[in-house]
Design an enzyme around this catalytic site. Structure first.
Site, PDB file in Angstrom:
ATOM      1  N   THR A 179     -18.664   4.629 -10.118  1.00 35.15           N
ATOM      2  CA  THR A 179     -17.717   5.170  -9.150  1.00 35.15           C
ATOM      3  C   THR A 179     -16.521   5.717  -9.908  1.00 35.15           C
ATOM      4  OG1 THR A 179     -15.969   4.470  -7.595  1.00 35.15           O
ATOM      5  CG2 THR A 179     -17.060   2.754  -8.825  1.00 35.15           C
ATOM      6  N   CYS A 187     -15.933  12.176  -6.831  1.00 36.51           N
ATOM      7  CA  CYS A 187     -16.361  10.970  -6.126  1.00 36.51           C
ATOM      8  C   CYS A 187     -17.873  10.996  -6.180  1.00 36.51           C
ATOM      9  CB  CYS A 187     -15.864  10.963  -4.693  1.00 36.51           C
ATOM     10  SG  CYS A 187     -16.528   9.597  -3.714  1.00 36.51           S
TER      11      CYS A 187
END
Length: 237
Positions: free
Chosen positions: A89, A204
């Site tokens: 992430t 992202c």
């Protein structure tokens, strides 16, 4: 005489969200299979966190608590045999230093994977889409790209940042792909191009579920794919 392939074992901190972790798992295994041929796959150790608790801590600003949680998980992966770790992430790379210190092994940084690709393409100014944390906090990705790779990042205006963030948490992390959100992101990318961006970073790990090269007015650099490619290189080296 044939040479026996030797792959190194990588630890992956995932579940943030599981939607993108599933992409990591597929891409890394596909990459290792392509390198090794036959029935080869990646020796991966996965610690998948419950994203509900992580997201609540993010919203509350409890980064210290999250650092302990991720560091403990990373140390567990190393005890289980991982020779390096990665955080699946962008946002949680705010805690990269804490995770690496707790693990005591190399951390494959998503900013290095992204920065190297941007430099190779000759990009010096890139638009950045991601969570509010990634777009607004230089310690997540922007500072790393600037200090380590000389890449200037441009982010959307406040209203656009709010919409990008909302789509990530309310739609993409829940497996929802909406055409209206794709159109909104495409418009935001056009604005980044107007503001001088030479490319756009999908900063992202879920955004690639929504936006691809065909939807973008700028060349796309998907951090999930770039990070997974870095993992394959490490495993096979």
């Amino acid at each position: 005489m044939t040479t026996e392939l030797r792959f190194r074992t990588l630890g992956l901190l995932g579940g943030m969200s599981w939607e993108s972790t599933a992409i990591y798992y597929r891409l890394i295994n596909q990459g290792v299979a392509a390198r090794g041929g036959g029935l080869h796959s990646a020796p991966l150790l996965l610690h998948s966190l419950d994203f509900a608790g992580v997201a609540a801590a993010q919203a509350a600003g409890d980064w210290a608590g999250l650092g302990v949680q991720l560091g403990t998980a990373a140390a567990g992966l190393v005890r289980a045999g991982a020779g390096a770790v990665m955080i699946g992430t962008n946002t949680m790379h705010r805690l990269a230093a804490e995770v690496q210190a707790a693990a005591g092994v190399p951390l494959l940084h998503i900013g290095d994977a992204t920065g190297a690709a941007l430099r190779a393409a000759g990009v010096k100014r890139a638009g950045l889409l991601g969570t509010r944390f990634t777009m607004e906090d230089a310690s997540v990705l922007r500072g790393h790209l600037g200090e380590r790779h000389g890449i200037e990042t441009v982010v959307p205006g406040e209203a656009a940042r709010a919409e990008v963030h909302r789509v990530i948490y309310e739609e993409l992390c829940r497996g929802r792909i909406e055409s209206t959100s794709r159109a909104a992101y495409a418009g935001i990318i056009r604005d980044l191009k107007r503001d001088g961006a030479e490319a756009v970073i999908l900063g992202c790990t879920e955004i690639g579920l929504l936006i691809g090269a065909a939807d973008s007015a700028l060349p796309v650099f998907d951090t999930t794919h770039l990070h997974a490619a870095m993992a394959v290189d490490w495993i096979c080296s």
